[in-house]
Scaffold this motif. Structure first.
Motif, mmCIF file in Angstrom:
data_model
loop_
_atom_site.group_PDB
_atom_site.id
_atom_site.type_symbol
_atom_site.label_atom_id
_atom_site.label_comp_id
_atom_site.label_asym_id
_atom_site.label_seq_id
_atom_site.Cartn_x
_atom_site.Cartn_y
_atom_site.Cartn_z
ATOM 1 N N GLU A 2 0.840 -1.195 0.000
ATOM 2 C CA GLU A 2 0.000 0.000 0.000
ATOM 3 C C GLU A 2 0.878 1.250 0.000
ATOM 4 O O GLU A 2 1.838 1.355 0.745
ATOM 5 C CB GLU A 2 -0.906 0.012 1.235
ATOM 6 N N ARG A 3 0.532 2.175 -0.868
ATOM 7 C CA ARG A 3 1.328 3.390 -0.990
ATOM 8 C C ARG A 3 0.961 4.398 0.103
ATOM 9 O O ARG A 3 -0.187 4.500 0.514
ATOM 10 C CB ARG A 3 1.130 4.018 -2.366
ATOM 11 N N ARG A 4 1.974 5.147 0.535
ATOM 12 C CA ARG A 4 1.771 6.155 1.573
ATOM 13 C C ARG A 4 1.143 7.401 0.951
ATOM 14 O O ARG A 4 1.607 7.927 -0.047
ATOM 15 C CB ARG A 4 3.134 6.490 2.194
ATOM 16 N N LYS A 5 0.075 7.878 1.564
ATOM 17 C CA LYS A 5 -0.618 9.054 1.045
ATOM 18 C C LYS A 5 0.045 10.331 1.547
ATOM 19 O O LYS A 5 0.400 10.447 2.713
ATOM 20 C CB LYS A 5 -2.096 9.032 1.456
ATOM 21 N N ASN A 252 4.921 11.719 -9.123
ATOM 22 C CA ASN A 252 4.275 10.591 -9.805
ATOM 23 C C ASN A 252 5.263 9.706 -10.546
ATOM 24 O O ASN A 252 5.061 8.489 -10.664
ATOM 25 C CB ASN A 252 3.213 11.111 -10.775
ATOM 26 N N PRO A 256 7.367 6.238 -6.505
ATOM 27 C CA PRO A 256 6.258 5.285 -6.644
ATOM 28 C C PRO A 256 5.715 4.784 -5.311
ATOM 29 O O PRO A 256 4.632 4.197 -5.263
ATOM 30 C CB PRO A 256 6.884 4.134 -7.451
ATOM 31 N N GLU A 257 6.468 5.038 -4.213
ATOM 32 C CA GLU A 257 6.013 4.550 -2.907
ATOM 33 C C GLU A 257 4.928 5.424 -2.288
ATOM 34 O O GLU A 257 4.343 5.061 -1.273
ATOM 35 C CB GLU A 257 7.214 4.467 -1.946
ATOM 36 N N VAL A 258 4.653 6.599 -2.909
ATOM 37 C CA VAL A 258 3.646 7.493 -2.336
ATOM 38 C C VAL A 258 2.511 7.723 -3.325
ATOM 39 O O VAL A 258 2.623 7.461 -4.521
ATOM 40 C CB VAL A 258 4.250 8.852 -1.920
ATOM 41 N N GLU A 259 1.410 8.246 -2.785
ATOM 42 C CA GLU A 259 0.218 8.501 -3.589
ATOM 43 C C GLU A 259 -0.273 9.915 -3.299
ATOM 44 O O GLU A 259 -0.335 10.334 -2.147
ATOM 45 C CB GLU A 259 -0.869 7.486 -3.233
#
Length: 505
Positions: A2-5, A252, A256-259
């Motif tokens: 799950e990506r970190r927001k 973006n 890639p680890e964040v959203e």
């Protein structure tokens, strides 16, 4: 995984409005806020500073009425001050639910600007937070000059954070107020803080004085921050803030680890609107939103794009609601010309294409701006094609401008081989020319398009004898179109542009 927001807070209307000469009206602030939240999908919007003016108060009040009706009240924020509750009353009266409290993040600022001890400052901050709570206002806290604080007085920064993390604050906002940080410092300082205060929501606020804003944003994301402050078009004091478009593209593509929630395809639309409202022009080479950044000029690049997109990268213009263009000028090759002809629905054989390409290069050498719309005329000129034959020619003219007399023009125009001569006066030489031309067209029982825009430009740094370009926008009942003229004389430029118009109609 799950990506970190990460939250994106836009501060165009607060920090961005500190751009020299910029002042948004109430309706402009409301429109931009609506677009930021509903079209661009930012998480929060900082819209103003408390206590600035009556106009600012009315703008904030208007935005909060709309925000309350649409469920955005907790996403609207205002910069406030440690002023014993004056800012709190201002915000309560305007309907604000979230304050971003400006406090001192460096011992230098605290000692020399406030002339107070840390203990005195902390006590006043605590009092303001309690007042805000009593009025139903949530608190985020800015550490002004935090970056210099980490460089020169880290003991004070940690003393402050030990205090503030025990207070009822939602977010701690860390600004590089003077834009001094390098990417390595950003990574080091933020990694230390995130590690030392796990679970605390840190926002990073980058300025762009060394043009390192976007690089610092990327390092902040990798260091584990929970939020970022950005502005549309990088607006802000001095060199501005980290730009929304660049930061979003970089996150973006390289994190890639964040959203993030930002809708990339709306970036350009919002950018152009802010450009219009602010009056601050976007540099043509500004990444993502500049006029030229998706324009291939060199012919070898257009050729490569035809051969497996050799000159494409991940910044595809379609991501941002734009499209790739191929410029026409002295570096153009056949591939550039072909790309533009395709858009016009035209096709030439190799021999004719080579002739047209050479003519475009010649025009580029003379500084003329060649557009896709000019290509039919270049084809006509080069190939003597009956399909694009010039049916209207301004054969000669005399322009008179004498002190104390109205300007006048005498013209000779050939239309479909028939010659007409007319004379007229006007408010200027070109106006007199157009009045004489209108008389000619009255004889033909035809009307001329309406002139709705007229612009003249020369290349930066040129002297008084330079070629100038006149760009005229015309409007008929069916369409709006632009023609251009090139000459060292401004009025002659306009006449050349007008002759092009006459052949279009």
């Amino acid at each position: 995984m799950e990506r970190r927001k990460i939250e994106i807070m836009d501060t165009t209307l607060r920090d961005g409005e500190q751009t020299s000469g910029v002042s948004f009206s109430i309706s402009e602030k409301l429109t931009i806020t609506q677009l930021l939240l509903e079209e661009l999908h930012v998480d929060r919007v900082e819209i103003a500073s408390a206590r600035v003016s009556d106009g600012e108060f009315n703008a904030v009040k208007s935005i909060l009425v709309w925000a309350e009706e649409n469920g955005y009240a907790d996403r609207i924020e205002v910069l406030s001050f440690v002023d014993n509750g004056i800012s709190i009353d201002w915000m309560a009266n305007s309907g604000v639910k979230v304050q971003n409290l400006l406090t001192k993040g460096s011992l230098n600022h605290l000692t020399h600007q406030l002339k107070k001890t840390p203990e005195q400052h902390f006590a006043e901050i605590k009092h303001v937070i309690e007042l805000a709570q009593s009025k139903g206002i949530a608190t985020n806290v800015y550490l002004e000059d935090w970056s210099n604080g980490m460089r020169n007085s880290p003991e004070y920064v940690y003393q402050y954070l030990d205090f503030i993390t025990k207070q009822p604050v939602k977010r701690i906002l860390l600004p590089d107020t003077l834009g001094i940080l390098t990417p390595s410092e950003t990574a080091k300082f933020l990694t230390e803080l995130v590690g030392r205060y796990p679970g605390v929501h840190f926002d990073f606020h980058a300025h762009n004085d060394y043009d390192l804003g976007t690089a610092n944003v990327l390092e902040a994301v990798k260091a584990g921050v929970s939020g970022l402050h950005l502005t549309v078009n990088g607006m802000g004091e001095r060199a501005g803030n980290a730009a929304m478009a660049s930061a979003v593209a970089v996150i973006n593509d390289f994190a890639p680890e964040v959203e993030i929630a930002i809708k990339e395809s709306s970036i350009y639309t919002v950018s152009k609107l802010v450009e219009t409202f602010s009056g601050v022009r976007i540099p043509s080479n500004k990444p993502i939103v500049g006029d030229n950044v998706f324009t291939q000029t060199a012919g070898i690049h257009a050729d490569g794009d035809n051969k497996n997109n050799l000159y494409f990268n991940d910044l595809l213009p379609e991501r941002f609601g734009r499209k790739r263009e191929y410029a026409l000028g002295k570096t153009s090759g056949k591939a550039n010309i072909e790309k533009n002809l395709q858009e016009l629905g035209l096709k030439l054989n190799d021999a004719d294409l080579k002739k047209v390409t050479q003519r475009v290069i010649e025009l580029g050498d003379k500084k003329e701006t060649v557009t896709k719309e000019d290509l039919p005329y270049i084809i006509s000129d080069v190939l003597d094609s009956s399909l694009y034959e010039e049916k209207v020619v301004v054969e000669s003219y005399v322009l008179m401008h004498a002190m104390g007399l109205r300007p006048s023009a005498t013209i000779s125009v050939k239309i479909d081989g028939e010659k007409f001569e007319e004379n007229a006066q006007g408010d200027g030489q070109f106006d007199a020319f157009m009045n004489a031309l209108a008389r000619v067209y009255d004889k033909k029982k035809r009307s001329l398009p309406k002139l709705i825009d007229y612009a003249v430009r020369i290349a930066p740094g040129s002297s008084s004898d330079a070629l100038c370009e006149t760009i005229i926008t015309w409007q008929t009942d069916q369409k709006k179109f632009i023609t251009r003229g090139l000459d060292s004389d401004q009025t002659v430029c306009a006449i050349k542009a007008t002759q092009k118009m006459l052949n279009i109609i």
